[in-house]
Scaffold this motif. Structure first.
Motif, mmCIF file in Angstrom:
data_model
loop_
_atom_site.group_PDB
_atom_site.id
_atom_site.type_symbol
_atom_site.label_atom_id
_atom_site.label_comp_id
_atom_site.label_asym_id
_atom_site.label_seq_id
_atom_site.Cartn_x
_atom_site.Cartn_y
_atom_site.Cartn_z
ATOM 1 N N ARG A 64 8.297 15.354 -53.476
ATOM 2 C CA ARG A 64 8.785 14.329 -54.404
ATOM 3 C C ARG A 64 10.223 13.930 -54.071
ATOM 4 N N ALA A 65 11.055 14.902 -53.755
ATOM 5 C CA ALA A 65 12.438 14.603 -53.406
ATOM 6 C C ALA A 65 12.510 13.791 -52.117
ATOM 7 N N ASN A 66 11.644 14.103 -51.154
ATOM 8 C CA ASN A 66 11.637 13.342 -49.900
ATOM 9 C C ASN A 66 11.148 11.917 -50.117
ATOM 10 N N GLN A 67 10.228 11.722 -51.031
ATOM 11 C CA GLN A 67 9.729 10.378 -51.313
ATOM 12 C C GLN A 67 10.766 9.531 -52.038
ATOM 13 N N GLU A 70 15.709 7.231 -49.812
ATOM 14 C CA GLU A 70 15.529 5.947 -49.143
ATOM 15 C C GLU A 70 15.641 6.065 -47.624
ATOM 16 N N TYR A 71 16.438 7.010 -47.171
ATOM 17 C CA TYR A 71 16.568 7.180 -45.716
ATOM 18 C C TYR A 71 15.260 7.688 -45.096
ATOM 19 N N ALA A 74 12.418 4.615 -45.437
ATOM 20 C CA ALA A 74 12.580 3.431 -44.591
ATOM 21 C C ALA A 74 12.210 3.770 -43.151
ATOM 22 N N ASN A 75 11.619 2.797 -42.481
ATOM 23 C CA ASN A 75 11.293 2.959 -41.067
ATOM 24 C C ASN A 75 12.288 2.153 -40.261
ATOM 25 N N PRO A 76 13.318 2.799 -39.725
ATOM 26 C CA PRO A 76 14.348 2.039 -38.994
ATOM 27 C C PRO A 76 13.865 1.561 -37.656
#
Length: 76
Positions: A64-67, A70-71, A74-76
């Motif tokens: 949940r924290a990883n979701q 925003e970093y 996002a797919n840079p």
């Protein structure tokens, strides 16, 4: 004479109000019996939602924290 009464009544009313305001303070802490907490024991989240599986609970919290990061989303 009435203005003198009003001037004297205001500090008196304020003093009575302040002195009675402390009377309603209730005890905030539960009692202790034989050195142990005497209140209701609250179950932990992993006990109720994950059937006492701490590893599964920790994995869900980490996911949940990883979701919410925003970093990572996002797919840079």
């Amino acid at each position: 004479m009435k203005s003198l009464f009003r001037i004297a009544a205001l500090p008196l009313a304020l003093a009575v109000t302040l002195s009675l305001s402390g009377c309603l303070e209730a005890e905030q802490h539960p009692g202790w019996i034989k050195g142990e907490y005497a209140g209701k024991e609250d179950p932990r989240h992993y006990q109720t939602l994950f059937h006492n599986d701490k590893l599964s609970w920790h994995a869900a919290i980490t996911n949940r924290a990883n979701q919410q990061n925003e970093y990572n989303r996002a797919n840079p």
